[in-house]
Design an enzyme around this catalytic site. Structure first.
Site, PDB file in Angstrom:
ATOM      1  CE  LYS A  86       3.006  -5.807   3.940  1.00  0.00           C
ATOM      2  NZ  LYS A  86       2.421  -4.712   4.758  1.00  0.00           N
ATOM      3  CD  GLU A 136       7.626  -0.256   7.610  1.00  0.00           C
ATOM      4  OE1 GLU A 136       6.688  -1.003   7.259  1.00  0.00           O
ATOM      5  OE2 GLU A 136       7.789   0.890   7.160  1.00  0.00           O
ATOM      6  CD  GLU A 143       0.361  -1.425   7.964  1.00  0.00           C
ATOM      7  OE1 GLU A 143      -0.015  -0.629   8.859  1.00  0.00           O
ATOM      8  OE2 GLU A 143       0.906  -1.050   6.904  1.00  0.00           O
ATOM      9  CG  ASP A 173      -0.357   0.019   2.525  1.00  0.00           C
ATOM     10  OD1 ASP A 173       0.888  -0.096   2.604  1.00  0.00           O
ATOM     11  OD2 ASP A 173      -1.090   0.148   3.526  1.00  0.00           O
ATOM     12  CB  SER A 174       4.581   1.700   0.044  1.00  0.00           C
ATOM     13  OG  SER A 174       4.828   0.576  -0.767  1.00  0.00           O
ATOM     14  CG  ASP A 195       0.237  -4.086   2.128  1.00  0.00           C
ATOM     15  OD1 ASP A 195      -0.022  -4.797   3.107  1.00  0.00           O
ATOM     16  OD2 ASP A 195       1.013  -3.110   2.165  1.00  0.00           O
TER      17      ASP A 195
HETATM   18  O1  KIV Z   1       3.470  -1.144   1.731  1.00  0.00           O
HETATM   19  C1  KIV Z   1       4.632  -1.565   1.711  1.00  0.00           C
HETATM   20  O2  KIV Z   1       5.394  -1.328   0.762  1.00  0.00           O
HETATM   21  C2  KIV Z   1       5.076  -2.353   2.847  1.00  0.00           C
HETATM   22  C3  KIV Z   1       6.524  -2.678   2.924  1.00  0.00           C
HETATM   23  C4  KIV Z   1       7.310  -1.464   3.229  1.00  0.00           C
HETATM   24  C5  KIV Z   1       6.799  -3.786   3.856  1.00  0.00           C
HETATM   25  O3  KIV Z   1       4.309  -2.696   3.672  1.00  0.00           O
END
Ligand code: KIV
Length: 262
Positions: free
Chosen positions: A110, A179, A112, A42-43, A81
């Site tokens: 993934k 992280e 959080e 989600d970055s 994510d």
């Molecule tokens: O969203 C992302 O890119 C991440 C990584 C930095 C682990 O969660």
């Protein structure tokens, strides 16, 4: 990679390489290397869309980028994510959102944090969805945490992190992103688990590493965290190429005869 390979790599002591990716062309490049797995993080809200945080990413955007990555890398182990709040509105809504990412081509999701996610993770794993955990600095909680700060600096916070990691393993996560935590804390978590830890800003004593693609390629021109290493001066190379293109157009050197239809 397939899911059982993750624990095997830890047992065999072979580190796992993961990189973020948001589109088909860079996915195809990554797929032509030996990189083990791809995270559609989600970055992308920050890297692709220019936001200050990851919060603006939504599930449909994540699904569209996951599908693009899958088209570029048909055989890769792609992790989707789950974006901000997309798994916090009850089990049914969360499962619907997970289905969007899996149908778009993710082989795992993934999410959080541990608190409040345990029942969901158990349910997903029992339903056949591989889940990667994410502890330490969890960027979706940036406002709660008061910024993008290193986590688990106190003994108490480190102990809580280890407890949460063990709980995530217990309910079936196949791997865990750590992280921005001190290296010694990451080492403690890694030693407490049979599943691999994949670090970003978590030092050397983890079972794998993940970086944002644009960071490692030196394309990101904004703030560069201490833990980022660049393997290419991408921004200079790309800027020079664009400038050369501009010069060739304005000097009428592009296109030439061979580049024109007769
Ligand atoms: O969203 C992302 O890119 C991440 C990584 C930095 C682990 O969660």
């Amino acid at each position: 990679m397939i899911v059982p390979d993750f624990a095997k790599r830890k047992r065999d002591g072979v580190p796992i390489s993961m990189v973020t990716c948001y589109d088909a062309w860079s996915a195809a490049l990554i797929a032509s290397t030996e990189i083990d797995c791809i995270l559609v993080g989600d970055s992308l809200a920050m890297v692709v869309y220019g936001h200050d945080t990851t919060l603006p990413a939504d599930i449909d955007t994540m699904a569209a980028h996951t599908a693009a990555v899958r088209r570029g890398a048909p055989d890769a182990f792609v992790i989707g994510d789950m974006p901000f709040l997309s798994y916090r509105r009850g089990l049914e809504s969360a499962v619907g959102n997970v289905a969007k990412l899996m149908r778009a081509g993710a082989r795992a999701v993934k999410l959080e944090g541990a608190a409040g996610n345990i029942e969901l993770i158990r349910h997903l794993v029992e339903s056949g969805v591989p889940v990667m955990g994410h502890l330490g600095l969890t960027p979706q909680s940036v406002h709660q945490l008061g910024g993008f700060k290193v986590q688990a600096r106190s003994d108490r916070a480190a102990a809580t992190l280890v407890e949460q990691a063990v709980e995530l393993e217990r309910v079936g996560c196949f791997a865990l992103v750590l992280e921005a935590v001190p290296g010694a804390v990451a080492a403690q978590v890694t030693a407490a688990l049979e599943i691999p830890t994949i670090g970003i800003g978590a030092g050397r004593h983890v079972d794998g590493q993940v970086l944002v693609l644009q960071d490692l390629l030196g394309i990101t021109t904004a703030f560069r965290p201490k833990f980022v290493r660049t393997w290419l001066d991408g921004s200079t190379l790309i800027r020079d190429a664009l400038q050369a293109y501009h010069k060739d157009v304005t000097d009428r050197r592009f296109p030439n005869e061979e580049e024109s239809y007769q």
